[in-house]
Design a protein around this motif. Sequence first.
Motif, PDB file in Angstrom:
ATOM      1  N   SER A 228       1.132   1.932  -0.254  1.00  0.00           N
ATOM      2  CA  SER A 228       2.129   2.153   0.798  1.00  0.00           C
ATOM      3  C   SER A 228       2.708   0.833   1.273  1.00  0.00           C
ATOM      4  O   SER A 228       3.923   0.719   1.518  1.00  0.00           O
ATOM      5  CB  SER A 228       1.488   2.913   1.967  1.00  0.00           C
ATOM      6  OG  SER A 228       0.989   4.171   1.549  1.00  0.00           O
ATOM      7  N   ALA A 229       1.848  -0.198   1.414  1.00  0.00           N
ATOM      8  CA  ALA A 229       2.339  -1.497   1.872  1.00  0.00           C
ATOM      9  C   ALA A 229       3.290  -2.116   0.850  1.00  0.00           C
ATOM     10  O   ALA A 229       4.324  -2.698   1.226  1.00  0.00           O
ATOM     11  CB  ALA A 229       1.161  -2.426   2.132  1.00  0.00           C
ATOM     12  N   VAL A 230       2.956  -1.997  -0.431  1.00  0.00           N
ATOM     13  CA  VAL A 230       3.828  -2.563  -1.463  1.00  0.00           C
ATOM     14  C   VAL A 230       5.156  -1.817  -1.504  1.00  0.00           C
ATOM     15  O   VAL A 230       6.237  -2.431  -1.630  1.00  0.00           O
ATOM     16  CB  VAL A 230       3.122  -2.518  -2.833  1.00  0.00           C
ATOM     17  CG1 VAL A 230       4.061  -2.961  -3.948  1.00  0.00           C
ATOM     18  CG2 VAL A 230       1.886  -3.409  -2.830  1.00  0.00           C
ATOM     19  N   LEU A 231       5.115  -0.487  -1.414  1.00  0.00           N
ATOM     20  CA  LEU A 231       6.363   0.281  -1.401  1.00  0.00           C
ATOM     21  C   LEU A 231       7.220  -0.073  -0.188  1.00  0.00           C
ATOM     22  O   LEU A 231       8.457  -0.123  -0.274  1.00  0.00           O
ATOM     23  CB  LEU A 231       6.044   1.782  -1.403  1.00  0.00           C
ATOM     24  CG  LEU A 231       5.492   2.350  -2.712  1.00  0.00           C
ATOM     25  CD1 LEU A 231       5.151   3.826  -2.551  1.00  0.00           C
ATOM     26  CD2 LEU A 231       6.492   2.157  -3.858  1.00  0.00           C
ATOM     27  N   LEU A 232       6.566  -0.325   0.956  1.00  0.00           N
ATOM     28  CA  LEU A 232       7.319  -0.735   2.146  1.00  0.00           C
ATOM     29  C   LEU A 232       7.986  -2.087   1.926  1.00  0.00           C
ATOM     30  O   LEU A 232       9.160  -2.288   2.321  1.00  0.00           O
ATOM     31  CB  LEU A 232       6.386  -0.780   3.353  1.00  0.00           C
ATOM     32  CG  LEU A 232       7.022  -1.173   4.693  1.00  0.00           C
ATOM     33  CD1 LEU A 232       8.118  -0.177   5.069  1.00  0.00           C
ATOM     34  CD2 LEU A 232       5.958  -1.226   5.787  1.00  0.00           C
ATOM     35  N   ASP A 233       7.270  -3.014   1.304  1.00  0.00           N
ATOM     36  CA  ASP A 233       7.869  -4.316   1.006  1.00  0.00           C
ATOM     37  C   ASP A 233       9.032  -4.170   0.025  1.00  0.00           C
ATOM     38  O   ASP A 233      10.055  -4.877   0.156  1.00  0.00           O
ATOM     39  CB  ASP A 233       6.823  -5.266   0.425  1.00  0.00           C
ATOM     40  CG  ASP A 233       5.825  -5.733   1.478  1.00  0.00           C
ATOM     41  OD1 ASP A 233       6.112  -5.561   2.678  1.00  0.00           O
ATOM     42  OD2 ASP A 233       4.743  -6.249   1.086  1.00  0.00           O
ATOM     43  N   LEU A 234       8.888  -3.285  -0.959  1.00  0.00           N
ATOM     44  CA  LEU A 234       9.986  -3.056  -1.894  1.00  0.00           C
ATOM     45  C   LEU A 234      11.208  -2.470  -1.184  1.00  0.00           C
ATOM     46  O   LEU A 234      12.361  -2.872  -1.455  1.00  0.00           O
ATOM     47  CB  LEU A 234       9.521  -2.111  -3.018  1.00  0.00           C
ATOM     48  CG  LEU A 234       8.642  -2.718  -4.107  1.00  0.00           C
ATOM     49  CD1 LEU A 234       8.102  -1.629  -5.024  1.00  0.00           C
ATOM     50  CD2 LEU A 234       9.419  -3.749  -4.917  1.00  0.00           C
TER      51      LEU A 234
END
Length: 301
Positions: free
Chosen positions: A252-258
């Motif tokens: 979820s954190a990586v998708l938010l950064d993307l």
Amino acid sequence: MNRFRFGDSDESASDLDDDTAGLPFPEPLSRASFLAPDFDPAQYLSSLTNRHQSLEDLRQEFRDLDQLLSRELLDLVNENYQDFLSLGVALQGGEEKVEQVRVGLLAFQRDAQMIRDKVEARRQEVARLIDEKRRLKGNANIARALLDFADRVEELEKRLMIGGPPPTDEDSDVLESEGDETDDDDDDDDNNDKDNSNVQRSNGASATPLVSLKRLEHHIQKYVYLTRLSSRIGEEHPFLRGQQPRLSKIRSAVLLDLKTALEQASHAGEKRDTKTLVILRLYKLMGEDTSAVAALKNLKS
């Protein structure tokens, strides 16, 4: 008239003697012919067709040969009579010797069977130990992989600042070192992004920290490695099932950064399309094509 006949008879007998004088005289039957291992009576008789003698003479010759052999056998027995008697005496009590040999053979068979059983038991024990060694080695490899998985999850959580205490100065130095790995072009892009962010702040928009694409790519690569390592170990492993919530938070954190990087790329000016393509490639690397489509739709709306 009688003289003529007599003379005629004498002349015929003389002619007959002259005709038979050139015929070969049959040789005596050879004993060696009967000693052949593959002796065949019919074949032997067929080989005697060239003997110029009557069948009765041949029969008589066989009888004479049989009688000769019988006399020789009798003479042989008479000459060795004492040896025959001593042989019979020597064979008396042979049953006991045979029994001794039989008992010895049974004992040898029993000892051989005991040795065979020991060898078989040893072979099974060695096979069991080899299987146990393979099992322990496999468990050790899995344990090392699980420890590696846990260390990588913890490291990625620190880099993404998920849970736990705030990052220390050492962690900040590590993050800054990662940011320093970018190329000159990335530095230029970051400068452009900073200019865009300053414009946003001047317009009253909320200030959002810039997302480094290089650093984000490192995070995605580490996340993809974790998913592959989980598949290799077995996702149903109890330890991995317990780590699934932490892995979901990382995703979820990586998708938010993307998503944030995609929004920032829309304000990148001339390099907007290039940055957008790079971010979409990161979505694909992560296996989140559907999330990329949804993020683009939300961005356009």
